[in-house]
Design a protein around this motif. Structure first.
Motif, PDB file in Angstrom:
ATOM      1  N   MET A   1      32.164  15.930  20.985  1.00  0.00           N
ATOM      2  CA  MET A   1      31.146  14.881  20.879  1.00  0.00           C
ATOM      3  C   MET A   1      30.871  14.279  22.237  1.00  0.00           C
ATOM      4  SD  MET A   1      31.461  11.357  20.980  1.00  0.00           S
ATOM      5  CE  MET A   1      30.157  10.165  20.942  1.00  0.00           C
ATOM      6  N   LYS A   2      29.652  14.147  22.596  1.00  0.00           N
ATOM      7  CA  LYS A   2      29.259  13.390  23.794  1.00  0.00           C
ATOM      8  C   LYS A   2      28.467  12.208  23.323  1.00  0.00           C
ATOM      9  CE  LYS A   2      25.703  14.268  26.277  1.00  0.00           C
ATOM     10  NZ  LYS A   2      25.093  12.965  26.372  1.00  0.00           N
ATOM     11  N   THR A   3      28.796  11.023  23.809  1.00  0.00           N
ATOM     12  CA  THR A   3      28.122   9.830  23.350  1.00  0.00           C
ATOM     13  C   THR A   3      26.657   9.867  23.689  1.00  0.00           C
ATOM     14  OG1 THR A   3      28.800   8.725  25.349  1.00  0.00           O
ATOM     15  CG2 THR A   3      30.134   8.341  23.397  1.00  0.00           C
ATOM     16  N   LEU A   4      25.924   9.135  22.868  1.00  0.00           N
ATOM     17  CA  LEU A   4      24.484   9.139  22.996  1.00  0.00           C
ATOM     18  C   LEU A   4      24.011   8.233  24.106  1.00  0.00           C
ATOM     19  CD1 LEU A   4      23.840   8.774  19.217  1.00  0.00           C
ATOM     20  CD2 LEU A   4      23.600  10.852  20.543  1.00  0.00           C
ATOM     21  N   LEU A   5      22.883   8.539  24.662  1.00  0.00           N
ATOM     22  CA  LEU A   5      22.213   7.626  25.577  1.00  0.00           C
ATOM     23  C   LEU A   5      21.900   6.344  24.841  1.00  0.00           C
ATOM     24  CD1 LEU A   5      20.087   9.947  27.704  1.00  0.00           C
ATOM     25  CD2 LEU A   5      21.027   7.800  28.539  1.00  0.00           C
ATOM     26  N   PRO A   6      21.597   5.305  25.551  1.00  0.00           N
ATOM     27  CA  PRO A   6      21.967   3.967  25.106  1.00  0.00           C
ATOM     28  C   PRO A   6      21.811   3.711  23.618  1.00  0.00           C
ATOM     29  CG  PRO A   6      19.946   3.900  26.400  1.00  0.00           C
ATOM     30  CD  PRO A   6      20.549   5.264  26.570  1.00  0.00           C
ATOM     31  N   ALA A 160      30.371   8.753  17.278  1.00  0.00           N
ATOM     32  CA  ALA A 160      31.429   9.759  17.285  1.00  0.00           C
ATOM     33  C   ALA A 160      31.080  10.848  16.285  1.00  0.00           C
ATOM     34  CB  ALA A 160      32.774   9.128  16.925  1.00  0.00           C
ATOM     35  N   CYS A 161      31.712  12.011  16.434  1.00  0.00           N
ATOM     36  CA  CYS A 161      31.539  13.066  15.439  1.00  0.00           C
ATOM     37  C   CYS A 161      31.974  12.561  14.064  1.00  0.00           C
ATOM     38  CB  CYS A 161      32.374  14.286  15.806  1.00  0.00           C
ATOM     39  SG  CYS A 161      31.798  15.159  17.262  1.00  0.00           S
ATOM     40  N   HIS A 162      31.253  12.985  13.041  1.00  0.00           N
ATOM     41  CA  HIS A 162      31.557  12.629  11.652  1.00  0.00           C
ATOM     42  C   HIS A 162      31.483  11.119  11.421  1.00  0.00           C
ATOM     43  CE1 HIS A 162      32.903  16.778  11.295  1.00  0.00           C
ATOM     44  NE2 HIS A 162      33.697  16.579  12.329  1.00  0.00           N
ATOM     45  N   SER A 163      30.665  10.427  12.225  1.00  0.00           N
ATOM     46  CA  SER A 163      30.607   8.972  12.111  1.00  0.00           C
ATOM     47  C   SER A 163      30.017   8.514  10.785  1.00  0.00           C
ATOM     48  CB  SER A 163      29.795   8.385  13.272  1.00  0.00           C
ATOM     49  OG  SER A 163      28.487   8.926  13.314  1.00  0.00           O
ATOM     50  N   SER A 205      25.676   7.618  14.490  1.00  0.00           N
ATOM     51  CA  SER A 205      24.907   8.591  15.269  1.00  0.00           C
ATOM     52  C   SER A 205      24.672   9.892  14.527  1.00  0.00           C
ATOM     53  CB  SER A 205      25.616   8.876  16.603  1.00  0.00           C
ATOM     54  OG  SER A 205      26.936   9.316  16.378  1.00  0.00           O
ATOM     55  N   ASP A 206      25.338  10.116  13.401  1.00  0.00           N
ATOM     56  CA  ASP A 206      24.965  11.197  12.494  1.00  0.00           C
ATOM     57  C   ASP A 206      24.994  10.638  11.091  1.00  0.00           C
ATOM     58  OD1 ASP A 206      27.329  12.547  10.727  1.00  0.00           O
ATOM     59  OD2 ASP A 206      28.159  11.611  12.517  1.00  0.00           O
ATOM     60  N   GLY A 207      24.328  11.301  10.171  1.00  0.00           N
ATOM     61  CA  GLY A 207      24.228  10.779   8.819  1.00  0.00           C
ATOM     62  C   GLY A 207      24.794  11.672   7.749  1.00  0.00           C
ATOM     63  N   LYS A 208      25.465  12.777   8.150  1.00  0.00           N
ATOM     64  CA  LYS A 208      25.912  13.738   7.154  1.00  0.00           C
ATOM     65  C   LYS A 208      27.375  14.123   7.319  1.00  0.00           C
ATOM     66  CE  LYS A 208      21.324  15.827   6.649  1.00  0.00           C
ATOM     67  NZ  LYS A 208      20.537  17.070   6.716  1.00  0.00           N
ATOM     68  N   GLY A 209      28.137  13.320   8.039  1.00  0.00           N
ATOM     69  CA  GLY A 209      29.531  13.673   8.257  1.00  0.00           C
ATOM     70  C   GLY A 209      29.677  14.877   9.152  1.00  0.00           C
ATOM     71  N   ALA A 243      12.505   4.206   9.663  1.00  0.00           N
ATOM     72  CA  ALA A 243      11.611   5.078   8.906  1.00  0.00           C
ATOM     73  C   ALA A 243      10.561   5.745   9.781  1.00  0.00           C
ATOM     74  CB  ALA A 243      10.939   4.290   7.785  1.00  0.00           C
ATOM     75  N   ASN A 244      10.027   5.015  10.744  1.00  0.00           N
ATOM     76  CA  ASN A 244       8.907   5.521  11.540  1.00  0.00           C
ATOM     77  C   ASN A 244       9.335   6.253  12.802  1.00  0.00           C
ATOM     78  OD1 ASN A 244       7.145   4.354   9.685  1.00  0.00           O
ATOM     79  ND2 ASN A 244       7.050   2.429  10.800  1.00  0.00           N
ATOM     80  N   TYR A 245      10.563   6.043  13.242  1.00  0.00           N
ATOM     81  CA  TYR A 245      10.982   6.637  14.518  1.00  0.00           C
ATOM     82  C   TYR A 245      12.346   7.321  14.400  1.00  0.00           C
ATOM     83  CZ  TYR A 245       7.278   3.538  16.131  1.00  0.00           C
ATOM     84  OH  TYR A 245       6.082   2.907  16.296  1.00  0.00           O
ATOM     85  N   VAL A 246      13.389   6.529  14.152  1.00  0.00           N
ATOM     86  CA  VAL A 246      14.754   7.039  14.235  1.00  0.00           C
ATOM     87  C   VAL A 246      15.009   8.161  13.234  1.00  0.00           C
ATOM     88  CG1 VAL A 246      17.189   6.418  14.019  1.00  0.00           C
ATOM     89  CG2 VAL A 246      15.583   4.836  15.082  1.00  0.00           C
ATOM     90  N   GLU A 247      14.422   8.073  12.059  1.00  0.00           N
ATOM     91  CA  GLU A 247      14.681   9.067  11.025  1.00  0.00           C
ATOM     92  C   GLU A 247      14.232  10.464  11.445  1.00  0.00           C
ATOM     93  OE1 GLU A 247      14.864   8.654   6.265  1.00  0.00           O
ATOM     94  OE2 GLU A 247      12.923   8.247   7.160  1.00  0.00           O
ATOM     95  N   ARG A 248      13.363  10.548  12.436  1.00  0.00           N
ATOM     96  CA  ARG A 248      12.913  11.846  12.940  1.00  0.00           C
ATOM     97  C   ARG A 248      13.837  12.386  14.019  1.00  0.00           C
ATOM     98  NH1 ARG A 248       7.119  10.946  14.946  1.00  0.00           N
ATOM     99  NH2 ARG A 248       7.862   8.841  15.378  1.00  0.00           N
ATOM    100  N   ALA A 249      14.885  11.663  14.349  1.00  0.00           N
ATOM    101  CA  ALA A 249      15.813  12.108  15.386  1.00  0.00           C
ATOM    102  C   ALA A 249      16.690  13.233  14.869  1.00  0.00           C
ATOM    103  CB  ALA A 249      16.678  10.937  15.853  1.00  0.00           C
ATOM    104  N   PHE A 250      17.363  13.903  15.818  1.00  0.00           N
ATOM    105  CA  PHE A 250      18.296  14.947  15.459  1.00  0.00           C
ATOM    106  C   PHE A 250      19.618  14.695  16.155  1.00  0.00           C
ATOM    107  CE2 PHE A 250      20.575  18.769  16.411  1.00  0.00           C
ATOM    108  CZ  PHE A 250      20.689  19.309  15.147  1.00  0.00           C
ATOM    109  N   PRO A 251      20.770  14.837  15.483  1.00  0.00           N
ATOM    110  CA  PRO A 251      20.893  15.092  14.063  1.00  0.00           C
ATOM    111  C   PRO A 251      20.465  13.879  13.247  1.00  0.00           C
ATOM    112  CG  PRO A 251      23.027  14.590  14.979  1.00  0.00           C
ATOM    113  CD  PRO A 251      22.081  14.680  16.141  1.00  0.00           C
ATOM    114  N   THR A 252      20.285  14.064  11.944  1.00  0.00           N
ATOM    115  CA  THR A 252      19.814  12.982  11.094  1.00  0.00           C
ATOM    116  C   THR A 252      20.777  11.804  11.148  1.00  0.00           C
ATOM    117  OG1 THR A 252      18.831  14.600   9.616  1.00  0.00           O
ATOM    118  CG2 THR A 252      19.106  12.357   8.768  1.00  0.00           C
ATOM    119  N   PRO A 253      20.338  10.643  11.625  1.00  0.00           N
ATOM    120  CA  PRO A 253      21.229   9.490  11.727  1.00  0.00           C
ATOM    121  C   PRO A 253      21.455   8.838  10.366  1.00  0.00           C
ATOM    122  CG  PRO A 253      19.033   8.883  12.394  1.00  0.00           C
ATOM    123  CD  PRO A 253      18.984  10.355  12.097  1.00  0.00           C
ATOM    124  N   GLY A 254      22.387   7.927  10.319  1.00  0.00           N
ATOM    125  CA  GLY A 254      22.667   7.221   9.079  1.00  0.00           C
ATOM    126  C   GLY A 254      22.725   5.729   9.302  1.00  0.00           C
TER     127      GLY A 254
END
Length: 646
Positions: A1-6, A160-163, A205-209, A243-254
């Motif tokens: 895992m590499k942490t996300l930009l800000p 983090a991974c599996h967050s 930072s991820d939404g699916k484990g 809904a309008n921005y973040v949900e289109r990110a990859f991987p799918t955030p939660g």
């Protein structure tokens, strides 16, 4: 895992900003506690950015929002326990409590994460990933402990991974959509709810484990929303941002709530100034579109034109990009057919491009060879003719492992291996191929992450999916299936002539092709010793540069198979694009000579090889080894087919 930009940009939605419509931040009421780990060792790779990102977040919270911040660098589990106890005491409902309960507390974790038996963990310094229950931070326990802190507004951010496993309902939540009912009403009520109701929220930072990749579009989508959103209400709600921005990110955030959070609570971004909505159908948009198109033309590869299409779905050069991709794929397939110079190769060209530029030449070549074009050359159903696309890999003996002496990991011990002759597909299995299987078998098609299907490599398939597909393809081709599948128990008949996954030894032997023969001394699967992002789809960012890599473009997604040059065995994408499942259980290499090894007889992990679009150059090496539980599905994991030479 590499942490996300800000990541702090998604957090600011929980914090009061300066605005004519919102109260000024109250000094001494807003606090931030940040834990960040860089200096992992042993079984965990060190990280580069967590501490820097935590410091940047703290500085932003102090200077823009009046927070009192504290960064705890490289904490052990005992350090985290001690520090949280301090904050519990500071917010306590007694005379020792110095912090007001009506304030805000932001808690941030950045580092490695893992999951065991559906329980998620943050890994502090000194954690053993094989024993997280005693050495790591158990989200189920610590979430309840954080919830009990006497503070009205708490926001936890886990990078983090599996967050996603921080979410108490992560396995049962039907989707990862984040929405706050209290933000869906009129302006005055929203502001009132913000001060009235207790909140316990989180962003992950991820939404699916799943894994957080080395690079993601998460922060970019947040930034896009903060920069471009305009509203007469004077604020942006976290639901709108998600809904309008973040949900289109990859991987799918939660995101969601936990503990004592109340239904009417709301997170808001207040605009400092009001102005008219921005119209992006302007010359600026046209300029960016034109620059992107010119850049694609300058690079001139299929991957470059595909990236233009992905990043500019409404671009003015879409038709030109599609036409160019088709023409290049046509030409690439024709060159392959010419190089093979066999009727089967020309038939395959016609199957893929029945009206292609070289269709007449292909038909003439077939006729010249004394064969007749079969009526099924354009049939979409896989059949025995598809076998002729496979590359015959002549067997031999080679030194398997770290042949280049890179000494990156201790699981690449050199040892002599003999591999028998076998066949291997030149390409990774594509969505086009796998979707036909899903339609025939009545299976749900795997997600393409919004990147497109067709000739992109299939992703989000686990090891069991791959072996089931192998058997289906064998049955379609009237070949003997290799695998006997009984639930999660899978055995192989190595005498069968059907499709299968390559063994780990076969995969490395084929990847290390030099002068048309496997097992040569070479570092990467395209036949070169230096990884160039123009030639391999991997993360070529500056911070991951190695002596054997070149800094360059990070695409952030898969590319259509065959977008880059093959190795000398005409195998494409043996390094990068997607990890590829192999047959073997993962284990320590033996030191003695091996003949057609199949790996350990059992284990918790299956081998995956080749690295992927999201990985750094060290993983793209032919010697690099990866492993995953066989039930794992991921946005960077696919497979290619092999077949015995019988």
């Amino acid at each position: 895992m590499k942490t996300l930009l800000p990541l702090w940009l998604c957090i600011l939605a929980a914090l009061p900003a300066l605005s004519p419509t919102a109260p000024m931040p109250r000094a001494g009421q807003d606090y931030a506690l940040l834990f960040a780990v860089n200096d992992y060792s042993g079984k965990l790779m060190p990280l580069t950015n967590p501490i820097k990102n935590a410091r940047d977040i703290a500085k932003e919270l102090e200077t823009r929002f009046g927070f009192a911040t504290e960064v705890v660098e490289n904490p052990t589990l005992a350090d985290i326990d001690k520090k949280l106890k301090e904050y519990e005491d500071r917010f306590a409902r007694n005379i020792s409590g110095r912090y007001p309960s009506g304030g805000q507390l932001f808690i941030f974790f950045s580092g490695h994460g893992t999951v065991r038996y559906n329980v998620g963990y943050f890994l502090p310094l000194g954690a053993d990933p094989d024993s997280p229950n005693t050495t790591a931070l158990d989200y189920n326990f610590w979430r309840n402990r954080i919830d009990a802190i006497n503070c009205n507004h708490i926001l936890v951010a886990v990078d983090a991974c599996h967050s996603a496993t921080f979410d108490p309902n992560w396995q049962n939540r039907p989707d990862r959509h984040f929405s706050r009912p209290g933000e869906l009403s009129e302006k005055e009520k929203v502001i009132l709810n913000h001060s009235k109701y207790k909140s316990r929220f989180f962003f992950t930072s991820d939404g699916k484990g799943d894994q957080t990749p080395d690079r993601s579009s998460f922060a970019n989508k947040i930034l896009e929303g903060l920069r471009t959103h305009s509203s007469p209400s004077g604020f942006l709600t976290s639901s709108e941002l998600f809904a309008n921005y973040v949900e289109r990110a990859f991987p799918t955030p939660g995101g969601g709530d936990f503990g004592a959070s109340e239904g009417g609570a709301s997170f808001l971004f207040f605009h400092e100034t009001k102005g008219p909505a921005v119209d992006f159908k302007t010359s600026e948009q046209l300029r960016r579109d034109l620059e992107a198109w010119e850049n694609a033309q300058r690079i001139g590869t299929i991957a470059a034109y595909q990236e233009y299409l992905d990043n500019h779905p409404g671009g003015g050069f879409r038709s030109e990009a599609l036409e160019t991709i088709n023409n290049q794929q046509d030409e690439l397939q024709w060159r392959y057919a010419k190089a093979k110079d066999k009727p089967e190769a020309y038939r395959e060209y016609l199957r893929l491009f029945p009206a292609g530029r070289h269709a007449t030449e292909a038909k003439n070549a077939i006729d010249k060879a004394g064969t007749t074009l079969q009526s099924n050359t354009t049939d979409a159903t896989p059949d025995i003719a598809a076998l002729d696309r496979f590359i015959k890999i002549e067997g031999g003996t080679f030194q398997m492992g770290d042949i280049m002496g890179d000494k990156e990991y201790d699981n690449e011990t050199l040892h002599p291996v003999t591999v028998s002759t076998f066949y291997l597909s030149p390409y990774e299995v594509t969505f086009e191929e796998y979707d036909r299987y899903c339609e025939a078998a009545g299976k749900e098609k795997p997600s393409d992450q919004g990147w497109g299907r067709g000739k992109r490599p299939v992703i989000n398939v686990n090891w069991y999916d791959a072996v089931e597909y192998c058997n289906w393809r064998s049955q379609q081709a009237k070949l003997k299936p290799v695998y006997t599948i009984n639930g999660t128990n899978v055995s192989a008949d190595w005498s069968a002539n059907g499709y299968r996954l390559p063994t780990e030894a076969e995969w490395e032997y084929a990847a290390r092709a030099v002068n048309g023969k496997g097992g040569g001394k070479v570092r990467f699967g395209n036949g070169k010793d230096v990884a160039d992002p123009k030639e391999i789809n991997f993360d070529g960012s500056k911070e991951y540069k190695k002596p054997y890599s070149i800094v360059g473009e990070y695409r952030g997604k898969t590319t259509p198979v065959g977008s880059f040059s093959p190795n000398s065995l005409d195998l494409y994408d043996m390094s990068g694009n997607v990890w590829e499942w192999c047959w073997d259980w993962y284990g320590t290499y033996p030191t003695s000579t091996q003949a057609d090894p199949k790996g350990p007889s059992s284990g918790p992990f299956r081998v995956r090889r080749g690295g992927s679009w999201v990985n750094v150059p060290v993983y793209a090496r032919c010697a690099g080894r990866g492993n995953s539980t066989p039930d794992r599905r991921s946005y960077n994991l696919g497979f290619r087919l092999a077949r015995a030479a019988r």
